[in-house]
Design an enzyme around this catalytic site. Structure first.
Site, mmCIF file in Angstrom:
data_model
loop_
_atom_site.group_PDB
_atom_site.id
_atom_site.type_symbol
_atom_site.label_atom_id
_atom_site.label_comp_id
_atom_site.label_asym_id
_atom_site.label_seq_id
_atom_site.Cartn_x
_atom_site.Cartn_y
_atom_site.Cartn_z
ATOM 1 N N CYS B 80 0.831 -1.209 0.000
ATOM 2 C CA CYS B 80 0.000 0.000 0.000
ATOM 3 C C CYS B 80 0.865 1.259 0.000
ATOM 4 C CB CYS B 80 -0.993 -0.032 1.155
ATOM 5 S SG CYS B 80 -2.314 1.183 0.965
ATOM 6 N N HIS B 183 -3.705 -5.014 -0.507
ATOM 7 C CA HIS B 183 -3.328 -5.565 0.793
ATOM 8 C C HIS B 183 -3.405 -7.091 0.763
ATOM 9 C CE1 HIS B 183 -3.315 -1.799 3.156
ATOM 10 N NE2 HIS B 183 -4.131 -1.396 2.191
ATOM 11 N N GLU B 185 -2.525 -9.058 2.985
ATOM 12 C CA GLU B 185 -2.902 -9.529 4.327
ATOM 13 C C GLU B 185 -4.400 -9.428 4.572
ATOM 14 O OE1 GLU B 185 -1.639 -6.662 3.586
ATOM 15 O OE2 GLU B 185 -2.362 -5.074 4.922
#
Lengths: 259, 207
Positions: B80, B183, B185
């Site tokens: 990001c 992202h 994650e």
């Protein structure tokens, strides 16, 4: 192409998922962490947890739920309910939430939107808005708070625009009239707000079958649709809903786990 | 193997930490350059404003640490904001950035009917066969939330692309440095797969 999101909402009371109709009477329907994990495995795009615990001294139970969700669910989730300060926001973000939703607290103290956006970024701050049809209001909809029990003097459209100006990054727009009916989302309300603001709008209230989601994501111009009962009681799976949306020509995330 | 996670007050590191913990990797989350240089791989996440992020990085000597980590050849993954500030400059606050990769971060155009931030799941097309995307189908969706995106100055620096209004670069690749705008994650099982691929990535091996 940006996909339309399917969001599942879980109301959490004393550590249990609960469901009420028109905010009258709640029944516990399961463990929020287990339910969230199941939806995650089925390919849900996002989750929302609302803390509807009455007493503030039990808040720790909810933070514990947020932490357990964060440890095993790798899609974004938003947390709302009882957030009245930047410190409350920090607590749920540190517990692992991506976004924070403010609703009644923002109506009573709009500065909390600015403060939250300044501290954590606009992408973190979600305005939760409950709106009820009211011909006396300019836009035809009035903002109501405290779960729909208390009318305010705010016009729904004006409040949405104000919240955006103050730094909200998204709006979860709940129709009090449609909520709990399972007869479909309030399309005119959703479309009006979604066309007026430059931030994503999540439609909420009234979902009963996949056709309702297709309708609000196309005609209603919503960026995402929120569901609760229709998946909590096993009437539909996440995959069934998404397949319906895909067949209706809407972009949705269908591939979500390695073979 | 130890993964260093750069802590520089830019947003919430919790989700990166929990994803790495879920993958069972040993990690050190720190804002201390020496502790991070002792790691074998570096994850450089971040959400927020480019100019304030750069200020914090400089004040803690983390800008030099990241450059050193990159130049010694160990794998680095920016996420990001971490993907934007490896470039030379960002339009956000007109910030001078790390300058590891030639290019700039620019804002999505306003007034085009596009909602900004670009928030949600979007399909990603990536360089065919790249080991970071091993086991991930072409066109898989990942989770984005951002208002600025990376514009590297050469096409060979583009690892992956997505489309929002128009095509945009959503991942960079410069030797042992990879970076994604989305992202991983927060991108479900395929996001975890990408993170896990990063843990096994050997940048010197051609593919």
């Amino acid at each position: 192409m940006l996909e339309k999101r399917l969001v599942v909402c879980l109301d959490v009371r004393d550590g249990k998922t609960t469901k009420g109709i028109k905010f009258q009477g709640n029944v516990d329907i399961g463990d929020p962490v287990e339910m969230a994990r199941l939806y995650y495995e089925q390919g849900v795009d996002e989750l929302v947890f609302y803390d509807i615990t009455a007493s503030s001294e039990r808040r720790g139970i909810f933070i514990d739920v947020v932490e357990r969700v964060a440890a095993q669910i790798f899609v974004p989730f938003c947390v709302g309910g009882g957030i009245g300060s930047v410190e409350d926001m920090r607590a749920v973000l540190l517990a692992g939430a991506e976004k924070i939703s403010v609703n009644s607290q923002a109506v009573l103290n709009p500065e909390i939107i600015n403060a939250g956006a300044a501290a954590f970024g606009a992408q973190c701050i979600v305005l939760g808005m409950d709106a009820a049809g009211d011909p006396d209001m300019k836009s035809g909809y009035r903002v109501v708070i405290n779960g729909g029990r208390t009318p305010t003097d705010k016009d729904a459209l004006e409040w949405a625009l104000e919240a955006e100006r103050r730094g909200a990054g998204e709006i979860v727009l709940n129709s009090i009239d449609a909520d709990g009916t399972q007869d479909g989302y309030e399309i005119p309300l959703t479309r009006m707000i979604s066309e007026a603001v430059g931030i994503p709008v999540v439609a909420s209230g009234g979902a009963g079958k996949p056709e309702h989601l297709a309708e609000v994501l196309s005609e209603g111009k919503a960026d995402a649709a929120l569901v609760a009962s229709m998946v909590h009681y096993g009437s539909y799976s996440i995959a069934e809903i998404k397949q319906h949306l895909d067949a209706a020509g809407l972009p949705v995330r269908l591939t979500y786990r390695p073979e | 193997m130890k993964v260093g996670v750069v802590d520089y007050d830019a947003g919430n590191l919790k989700s990166v930490q929990t994803a790495l913990a879920y993958l069972g990797v040993d990690q050190v989350v720190s804002s201390n350059p020496e502790e991070l240089l002792a790691a074998d791989r570096l994850v450089f996440p971040g959400v927020g404003d480019a100019s304030s992020a750069m200020r914090v990085l400089r004040s803690r000597g983390l800008d030099a640490m990241i450059r050193e980590f990159v130049s010694r050849g160990d794998p680095v993954l920016g996420i990001c904001l971490g993907s934007q500030i490896v470039l030379e400059r960002s339009e956000e606050g007109n910030a001078d950035c790390l300058g590891i990769v030639p290019g700039v971060s620019v804002r999505f155009p306003q007034g085009t009917g596009l909602k900004v931030p670009h928030m949600g799941w979007n399909q990603v097309s990536f360089r065919k066969g790249h080991p970071l995307f091993r086991g991930i189908p072409q066109g898989t969706s990942f989770y984005f939330v951002h208002s600025y995106y990376t514009q590297p100055s050469r096409a060979d620096l583009v690892l992956c692309e997505s489309e929002y209004g128009e095509k945009f670069c959503c991942g960079l690749l410069a030797g042992n440095l990879a970076a994604t705008q989305f992202h991983p994650e927060k991108s479900g099982e395929y996001g975890l797969k990408l993170l896990s691929n990063f843990l096994y990535w050997d940048p010197e091996r051609t593919y």
